[in-house]
Design an enzyme around this catalytic site. Sequence first.
Site, PDB file in Angstrom:
ATOM      1  N   SER A 144      97.916  17.043 -20.014  1.00 54.59           N
ATOM      2  CA  SER A 144      98.373  17.805 -21.081  1.00 54.59           C
ATOM      3  C   SER A 144     100.166  17.561 -20.674  1.00 54.59           C
ATOM      4  O   SER A 144     100.641  17.092 -19.791  1.00 54.59           O
ATOM      5  CB  SER A 144      98.348  19.402 -20.561  1.00 54.59           C
ATOM      6  N   TYR A 157      98.478  26.445 -15.097  1.00 54.73           N
ATOM      7  CA  TYR A 157      98.076  25.357 -15.709  1.00 54.73           C
ATOM      8  C   TYR A 157      98.925  23.904 -15.597  1.00 54.73           C
ATOM      9  O   TYR A 157      98.548  22.994 -15.333  1.00 54.73           O
ATOM     10  CB  TYR A 157      98.097  25.586 -17.280  1.00 54.73           C
ATOM     11  N   LYS A 161      97.796  20.715 -13.813  1.00 55.58           N
ATOM     12  CA  LYS A 161      97.650  19.335 -14.611  1.00 55.58           C
ATOM     13  C   LYS A 161      98.568  18.239 -14.069  1.00 55.58           C
ATOM     14  O   LYS A 161      98.044  17.234 -14.107  1.00 55.58           O
ATOM     15  CB  LYS A 161      97.890  19.765 -15.982  1.00 55.58           C
TER      16      LYS A 161
END
Lengths: 240, 371
Positions: A144, A157, A161
Amino acid sequence: MGNQHKVAWVTGAGRGLGRALSVALVRRGWSVVGVSRSAVELEETRVASAAGPGVFHPWVANLAEPDAPARVAAAASLLAGPPTLVIHNASTLGPTPLRPWLDTTPEQLLAALSVNVVAPMALTRAVAGNMVLHGGGTLVFISSDAAVEAYPTWGAYGASKAALDQAARILAAETVGTGLRVLVVDPGEMDTRMHAEAVPEADRSALAAPEQVAQQILLLLNGSAPSGWRSRAGQGAVAP
Amino acid sequence: MKPATQPNARLDARLMVLDPGASRGLHATMDALPALLSQGDVVVVNEAATLPASVHAVTAQGAPVELRLVSAGTDGLQMVALGAGDWRTDTDARPAPPQLKPADLVRLRDAPHVAWVVTGVDARSPRLLTMSGGGTEDMLMQMCVHGAPVQYAYTDRALAPHDVQTPYGAVPWAVEMPSAGRMLTVARVAALRKRGVHVVSLLHAAGLSATGDPALDALLPLPERFRIPPETAEAIRCARRQGRRVVAVGTSVVRALEGAFERWGEVRAGEGWTDLILTPRFVPRVVDGLLSGMHDRGSSHFRLLGAWLDETALGAMVTAGEEADYRVHEFGEHLLILRGALAGRAGGFGWWPRTRAPMGEGAAGFPLHHG
């Protein structure tokens, strides 16, 4: 390469990009094991890919559980055989609604790391050695832009990632010359349930369809992007 | 020698190298493996992954029973029943399992909705059962979800499914880990290939090492399934033609290759079952060298090393292993037995060569190249 060797495992195959990738691979003749927590969603993916010519094998598992990757590997091998392609697509946003770091508990961070970093690396460990034994294979890690940019409230998150990106790059550096191909793909913003949970107010018409991104990822796989490269779907490979 | 109690791989993995031709041994590490082999040699690994082959179940009367997979049949599983106990309890120290009869039902302890039925009790042991329930594949899938690896009482904790895998294993056929390859990491496989050594694979359903029933233990290993792919058969034929050596990684590979030779008179691609039992009297026809885990006197594994090493060499191995504190069993250190491995290398420890074999004893020779 005969059809019996075109075996792919896709995590998070119950919806969004994972479903789109599974359906596209089955359409190209692959035998796909799709992993998801939800039997209902996997069944929808199976129905969407029922036209073949490949086969979709659903497998229900929660990759957040410590033994899950090894158990998934055993079951998926029984269902379809060892893979030549694994797409690590399953991920969690962490706690939603998204929140600042200082409102994120250690348990919430650990849960995000389990799904987004530990599980894909554990599943990789279960398959990569066999890929090398047989001359090669491809591991795709879905990342991402939150791994690179510092978006407020995307802490669990984004950090997980970023860790996944770096794990994949190091794996690529360690396996030069073995036939293993490690690719990191930032799929961009897609019209998925995950996106809706993260950004409920988003204008959906501005988001890419997962089916379209899946096509771009398969194009990337057929291209010449070398191991260790990180790409943005639809924009070709960029240097790590 | 003491057992290795931690399942985690040691990166400095030691390797004892024994050269029966030179009657000499040397302490090395796994990283030295490429240098000990030559271009054109063939290393054969067993790419079976290890199943979570043990499930806990409960009988209709509520009695706990552990069921361990023996082999997968066409319509169900052959399994051994063990009495209650966890990973700390040695199989020999378990109470007897409840006696199951045909048509008896058991339910998985952690998934009571899964019920299996006994379809047969083997005449050789009341613990050796055939079970069915939804078909072989479904039963194996249930084991993937609810099973645990076969445990060893000497480990310092219960083993998780990933603890019992080799770095390259992927096809879930093995009931216990083909542990000889545990240290053949991706980097070491790549280093062997860089040296010009062919690393090829086969599948062998490595079976149970203990059942808790002395009568049944005496029959081990039971027939085991193997599959030799065409590339592997060709690599071995080619090596034999060119006078190169074939090194088996683990006794499961030996059983597959020598079992195939016994059955077909050659190593060719195919699938079959082997009931070959390796003893000190066994004369290998295909396998020139063996990479194996270190084992101590008294184990069945030690006995079968006698097919490659005479009693003097085995004695030297144990003495050297004790002096250097080698660890044994599944997670222990390793052993390479290969004629010519120490050619041109000085040092190490020697033993008195047995120059003449007594009449009728087949194990004296270490045939290098076979016709």
